[in-house]
Design a protein around this motif. Structure first.
Motif, mmCIF file in Angstrom:
data_model
loop_
_atom_site.group_PDB
_atom_site.id
_atom_site.type_symbol
_atom_site.label_atom_id
_atom_site.label_comp_id
_atom_site.label_asym_id
_atom_site.label_seq_id
_atom_site.Cartn_x
_atom_site.Cartn_y
_atom_site.Cartn_z
ATOM 1 N N ARG A 178 39.829 -18.701 65.299
ATOM 2 C CA ARG A 178 39.366 -19.883 64.589
ATOM 3 C C ARG A 178 40.111 -20.010 63.258
ATOM 4 O O ARG A 178 40.627 -19.026 62.744
ATOM 5 C CB ARG A 178 37.860 -19.786 64.301
ATOM 6 C CG ARG A 178 37.020 -19.590 65.543
ATOM 7 C CD ARG A 178 35.557 -19.509 65.168
ATOM 8 N NE ARG A 178 34.732 -19.166 66.311
ATOM 9 C CZ ARG A 178 33.412 -19.023 66.259
ATOM 10 N NH1 ARG A 178 32.790 -19.186 65.098
ATOM 11 N NH2 ARG A 178 32.724 -18.716 67.338
ATOM 12 N N SER A 205 30.379 -14.539 65.188
ATOM 13 C CA SER A 205 31.348 -15.172 66.084
ATOM 14 C C SER A 205 30.716 -16.102 67.110
ATOM 15 O O SER A 205 31.412 -16.929 67.707
ATOM 16 C CB SER A 205 32.179 -14.097 66.803
ATOM 17 O OG SER A 205 31.335 -13.131 67.404
ATOM 18 N N ASN A 206 29.406 -15.997 67.330
ATOM 19 C CA ASN A 206 28.734 -16.889 68.286
ATOM 20 C C ASN A 206 27.828 -17.912 67.617
ATOM 21 O O ASN A 206 27.100 -18.634 68.294
ATOM 22 C CB ASN A 206 27.908 -16.065 69.286
ATOM 23 C CG ASN A 206 28.733 -15.608 70.469
ATOM 24 O OD1 ASN A 206 29.629 -16.323 70.911
ATOM 25 N ND2 ASN A 206 28.452 -14.435 70.972
ATOM 26 N N MET A 207 27.875 -17.977 66.287
ATOM 27 C CA MET A 207 27.027 -18.918 65.561
ATOM 28 C C MET A 207 27.721 -20.258 65.340
ATOM 29 O O MET A 207 28.935 -20.341 65.230
ATOM 30 C CB MET A 207 26.629 -18.332 64.206
ATOM 31 C CG MET A 207 25.565 -17.254 64.281
ATOM 32 S SD MET A 207 23.996 -17.853 64.965
ATOM 33 C CE MET A 207 23.565 -19.096 63.732
ATOM 34 N N GLY A 208 26.883 -21.324 65.267
ATOM 35 C CA GLY A 208 27.366 -22.626 64.841
ATOM 36 C C GLY A 208 26.903 -22.872 63.416
ATOM 37 O O GLY A 208 27.692 -22.972 62.493
ATOM 38 N N MET A 209 25.581 -22.947 63.225
ATOM 39 C CA MET A 209 25.007 -23.102 61.893
ATOM 40 C C MET A 209 23.669 -22.383 61.844
ATOM 41 O O MET A 209 22.852 -22.527 62.749
ATOM 42 C CB MET A 209 24.813 -24.587 61.544
ATOM 43 C CG MET A 209 24.118 -24.831 60.213
ATOM 44 S SD MET A 209 24.904 -24.022 58.788
ATOM 45 C CE MET A 209 26.360 -25.029 58.612
ATOM 46 N N SER A 210 23.457 -21.608 60.806
ATOM 47 C CA SER A 210 22.188 -20.912 60.616
ATOM 48 C C SER A 210 21.334 -21.669 59.609
ATOM 49 O O SER A 210 21.827 -22.511 58.851
ATOM 50 C CB SER A 210 22.428 -19.485 60.093
ATOM 51 O OG SER A 210 22.888 -19.525 58.759
ATOM 52 N N MET A 228 25.430 -16.743 57.704
ATOM 53 C CA MET A 228 25.536 -17.283 59.058
ATOM 54 C C MET A 228 25.127 -16.286 60.137
ATOM 55 O O MET A 228 24.679 -16.667 61.208
ATOM 56 C CB MET A 228 26.976 -17.733 59.323
ATOM 57 C CG MET A 228 27.361 -19.016 58.604
ATOM 58 S SD MET A 228 26.500 -20.450 59.264
ATOM 59 C CE MET A 228 27.246 -20.535 60.891
ATOM 60 N N SER A 229 25.297 -15.011 59.877
ATOM 61 C CA SER A 229 25.098 -13.985 60.904
ATOM 62 C C SER A 229 23.628 -13.592 61.010
ATOM 63 O O SER A 229 23.017 -13.223 60.009
ATOM 64 C CB SER A 229 25.924 -12.738 60.574
ATOM 65 O OG SER A 229 27.276 -13.077 60.346
#
Length: 287
Positions: A155, A256-261, A218-219
């Protein structure tokens, strides 16, 4: 707590500079788990860093080597086999550097001679290291080779610059050599994609503090620390992962698998700041 996961194993750790280095933490954990190790870095880094302190702590041998030099790498593996009394069971490649980043050259204004150095030090050295070891038959059957990477290989991240290209190449080398070395000797080759980690190298990334905070928000599990990365490396060196190869393994708290937290969105909504602009030209800086 130790589990003797590496009891009787021999390893080489590239890239330990000081106690902030992930390689430093890996060296400590590997020895705690029963391994004997050789530490290596460039001759200059060995003089400037505190690797002697780590060597004393871990009862390790230090063999300076430039990871971009086939001659140095050949000497390193030959001498390591002698010093450790047998073939090498695991290797950690933790070598990365971008002159373009140090010189504040943006991605759309790279110096190509600097780019050559970035790729050679940060990725091609991994190929050289494995090729030399394979030709010397210095890695034991079913051994484990690891390199440290970052999700910017997949990314786009502001400020990560030509290091993103280097990490993409690094991961490709792991897959290509993983197939060949796996078929011939059962040797596995993987990359660990670590969270942003406060190290000497990481500090050179533009906007690193913001990157660190953003990733943590985010994580779902938060950022993985250098110590936690060392734990993961030890597992990958051990016999518990003998069928894992050619992988980019994300060790990043789920980033790595998140969009938005929720935490990320909350922080985003608190304030809107102007985009980064050049003070002299007024143009937005994307690189």
């Amino acid at each position: 707590m130790t589990y003797n996961l590496l009891k009787g194993k021999r390893g080489i750790i590239f890239g330990a500079l000081n106690d902030q280095s992930i390689a430093w933490k890996v060296a400590e954990r590997a020895v705690e788990e029963g391994a004997q190790i050789v530490l290596t870095n460039t001759a200059v880094a060995c003089r400037m860093g505190t690797i002697a302190e780590l060597a004393e702590k871990t009862n390790a041998v230090v063999i300076p080597a430039d990871a971009t030099s086939v001659e140095d790498l050949t000497n390193l593996f030959e001498e390591s086999v002698k010093a450790l009394g047998g073939k090498i069971d695991f290797v950690l490649h933790s070598c990365a550097m971008s002159v373009n980043m140090r010189k504040k050259r943006t991605y759309d204004d790279l110096d190509y001679s600097f780019l050559d150095k970035t790729l050679d030090i940060s990725a091609i050295s991994f190929h050289k290291m494995i090729q030399v070891a394979k030709k010397l038959d210095a890695i034991a059957d079913n051994g484990s080779i690891l390199a440290l990477t970052y999700v910017a290989s997949h990314r786009t991240f502001f400020g990560y610059n030509d290091m993103a290209d280097a990490k993409a190449l690094l991961e490709s080398i792991a897959r290509s050599f993983g197939y060949i070395y796996g078929r011939e000797k059962g040797v596995r080759v993987n990359c660990i994609s670590q969270s942003p980690t406060p190290t000497t190298a990481g500090g050179g990334i533009k906007g690193f503090d913001g990157m660190l905070d953003y990733a943590d928000r985010m994580s779902p599990l938060g950022n993985a620390s250098a110590d936690e990365c060392a734990d993961y490396c030890v597992v990958m060196f051990s016999d518990l992962t003998r069928k894992v190869t050619m992988q980019t393994l994300f060790h990043d708290g789920g980033f790595s698998n998140m969009g938005m937290s929720l935490r990320g969105m909350t922080q985003y909504n608190k304030s809107f700041i102007p985009e980064n602009t050049d003070k002299d030209t007024g143009k937005i800086i994307y690189g």
